[in-house]
Design a protein around this motif. Structure first.
Motif, short mmCIF file in Angstrom:
data_model
loop_
_atom_site.label_atom_id
_atom_site.label_comp_id
_atom_site.label_asym_id
_atom_site.label_seq_id
_atom_site.Cartn_x
_atom_site.Cartn_y
_atom_site.Cartn_z
N VAL A 1 0.85 -1.19 0.00
CA VAL A 1 0.00 0.00 0.00
C VAL A 1 0.88 1.24 0.00
CG1 VAL A 1 -1.83 1.27 1.17
CG2 VAL A 1 -1.77 -1.24 1.31
N GLN A 2 0.75 2.08 -1.01
CA GLN A 2 1.55 3.31 -1.04
C GLN A 2 1.16 4.20 0.13
OE1 GLN A 2 1.55 5.68 -4.70
NE2 GLN A 2 2.17 7.47 -3.53
N PRO A 3 2.15 4.76 0.83
CA PRO A 3 1.87 5.65 1.95
C PRO A 3 1.13 6.91 1.50
CG PRO A 3 4.14 4.89 2.02
CD PRO A 3 3.59 4.46 0.70
N ILE A 4 0.71 7.70 2.46
CA ILE A 4 0.01 8.95 2.20
C ILE A 4 0.86 9.83 1.28
CG2 ILE A 4 -0.83 11.09 3.27
CD1 ILE A 4 -1.34 9.38 5.82
N GLY A 5 0.23 10.42 0.27
CA GLY A 5 0.95 11.26 -0.67
C GLY A 5 0.01 11.88 -1.67
N ALA A 6 0.60 12.40 -2.75
CA ALA A 6 -0.20 13.07 -3.78
C ALA A 6 0.24 12.68 -5.19
CB ALA A 6 -0.10 14.59 -3.62
N ASP A 7 1.22 11.80 -5.29
CA ASP A 7 1.73 11.41 -6.60
C ASP A 7 2.40 10.04 -6.48
OD1 ASP A 7 3.97 12.08 -5.12
OD2 ASP A 7 4.49 13.83 -6.31
N PRO A 8 2.81 9.46 -7.59
CA PRO A 8 3.42 8.13 -7.53
C PRO A 8 4.68 8.09 -6.68
CG PRO A 8 2.84 8.71 -9.79
CD PRO A 8 2.68 9.95 -8.97
N LYS A 9 4.80 7.05 -5.87
CA LYS A 9 5.98 6.81 -5.06
C LYS A 9 6.27 5.30 -5.06
CE LYS A 9 6.98 10.96 -3.23
NZ LYS A 9 6.15 11.79 -4.07
N GLN A 10 7.49 4.94 -4.71
CA GLN A 10 7.86 3.53 -4.63
C GLN A 10 7.16 2.86 -3.44
OE1 GLN A 10 9.35 2.28 -7.13
NE2 GLN A 10 10.19 4.11 -8.09
N VAL A 11 6.87 1.58 -3.59
CA VAL A 11 6.11 0.82 -2.59
C VAL A 11 6.85 -0.47 -2.28
CG1 VAL A 11 3.82 -0.04 -1.97
CG2 VAL A 11 4.03 1.72 -3.73
N THR A 12 6.73 -0.94 -1.03
CA THR A 12 7.29 -2.25 -0.67
C THR A 12 6.18 -3.15 -0.12
OG1 THR A 12 7.77 -1.72 1.65
CG2 THR A 12 9.43 -1.09 0.00
N SER A 13 6.48 -4.43 -0.06
CA SER A 13 5.47 -5.40 0.38
C SER A 13 5.08 -5.21 1.84
CB SER A 13 5.98 -6.83 0.18
OG SER A 13 7.10 -7.07 1.02
N ASP A 14 5.94 -4.56 2.62
CA ASP A 14 5.66 -4.39 4.05
C ASP A 14 4.80 -3.15 4.33
OD1 ASP A 14 6.14 -5.60 6.64
OD2 ASP A 14 7.23 -3.76 7.13
N MET A 15 4.65 -2.29 3.35
CA MET A 15 3.87 -1.06 3.55
C MET A 15 2.37 -1.35 3.59
SD MET A 15 5.82 1.67 1.07
CE MET A 15 7.46 2.30 1.46
N THR A 16 1.70 -0.77 4.59
CA THR A 16 0.25 -0.91 4.68
C THR A 16 -0.32 0.41 5.17
OG1 THR A 16 -1.55 -2.36 5.39
CG2 THR A 16 0.09 -1.75 7.06
N GLU A 17 -1.62 0.58 4.98
CA GLU A 17 -2.35 1.74 5.50
C GLU A 17 -3.82 1.39 5.54
OE1 GLU A 17 -2.79 4.33 7.01
OE2 GLU A 17 -0.95 5.52 7.09
#
Length: 333
Positions: free
Chosen positions: A298-314
């Motif tokens: 899950v991409q963290p809070i933001g406003a545009d494309p960013k890199q994501v990892t399998s451990d990210m959640t929201e």
């Protein structure tokens, strides 16, 4: 879905209870609660409403502080307790009588810029109009729809790219390009819009004169999004430059799967064409669930494309996952 929902219930919320992040989770949790065998999910939502006293966020006009009203209105439908309805209705009534005169142009977070008093960024098309449409349905008063439509159209006229059938996040991105030279269309940003359209149209009367307007945008987006799904079933943080952002992005994927499934269920999208896209997307989402029920990528809070990892959640990713699964359940049912 139960595994993911239970993981979330056991995981302390990190944001304010009325925050937009949690509010997106609540909407998904409500839809899951409708089909779950246990009452614990409704109990969890009820307890949150009691803690917030069923109030919206503090910023009067800001759509991010309105979206928690989605959960309150759903709970009002179930329990018919006026305390669940009154604060949201009071806020929207006030806004309708005192509409913001802010411009939706020249988006900025700088102090003194009040552009966020209106729906000047595409995420707001999930956060704001969904609540207005739901309140209109709950109260039976079309005045809320008329206000919502006027504001929605203003935002869409400004941010919707009719060549790509996608939404810019805000006007800062009009002239920006990705590394491959393509326009910047943010995965989750368009996910907010697409999922928001499904929620809005769920609440609209069949004979509402502006309904075809929403259906047209929805169908155009659906056709475009179906072409952007990768071979593994995911969508990416950047819709037109997945090579620069090769990781899966599950919040965008979840919102697209939800919207596409909703379109099939409600007869707006051809089942033969879109069901394989939905199935592949759902299988991809399930693969992103960790053994303990945590949703990854899950991409963290933001406003545009960013890199994501399998451990990210929201929490909003979990909300999208539950929305998607609940709608697929209705197809299979």
């Amino acid at each position: 879905m139960e595994k993911v929902a239970d993981w979330q219930l056991k995981t302390p919320l990190q944001h304010q209870l009325t925050d937009w992040t949690n509010s997106a989770l609540y909407k998904g949790m409500v839809e899951w609660a409708k089909i779950a065998k246990s009452p614990e999910y409704y109990n969890w939502l009820y307890n949150i409403g009691e803690k917030t006293n069923w109030q919206l966020g503090k910023r009067i006009y800001h759509a991010d502080d309105h979206v928690v009203g989605l959960m309150y209105l759903e709970m009002y439908r179930k329990y018919h307790e006026k305390k669940m309805l009154k604060p949201t209705k009071k806020r929207l009534d006030w806004i309708m009588k005192n509409p913001s005169d802010a411009s939706i142009k020249n988006f900025s977070y700088e102090k003194g810029n009040n552009c966020t008093d209106r729906w000047s960024w595409c995420d707001a098309l999930f956060m704001g109009p969904t609540v207005w449409a739901t309140l209109a349905n709950v109260t039976g008063k079309k005045k809320y729809l008329n206000f919502m439509f006027k504001e929605y159209k203003a935002t869409t006229d400004y941010l919707f790219d009719t060549n790509e059938n996608l939404f810019y996040r805000d006007d800062r991105y009009f002239n920006m390009k990705e590394a491959n030279g393509q326009k910047i269309f943010w995965g989750r940003g368009n996910g907010w819009v697409f999922a928001g359209l499904a929620i809005i149209m769920t609440e609209l009367p069949d004979n509402y004169k502006e309904r075809p307007y929403f259906e047209d945008i929805f169908k155009k987006m659906a056709a475009k999004l179906a072409t952007l799904q990768d071979s593994s079933g995911y969508w990416h943080a950047s819709l037109l430059d997945p090579k620069s952002y090769p990781a899966p992005e599950t919040s965008a994927t979840a919102f697209y799967v939800y919207g596409l499934a909703w379109g099939i269920t409600n007869g707006l999208l051809d089942k033969e064409t879109y069901l394989p896209v939905v199935q592949k997307g759902w299988q991809a989402l399930v693969r992103a669930v960790h053994p303990d029920g945590k949703l990854g990528w899950v991409q963290p809070i933001g406003a545009d494309p960013k890199q994501v990892t399998s451990d990210m959640t929201e929490v909003y990713g979990v909300g999208g996952f539950l929305l998607a699964g609940s709608e697929i359940y209705r197809i299979l049912k």
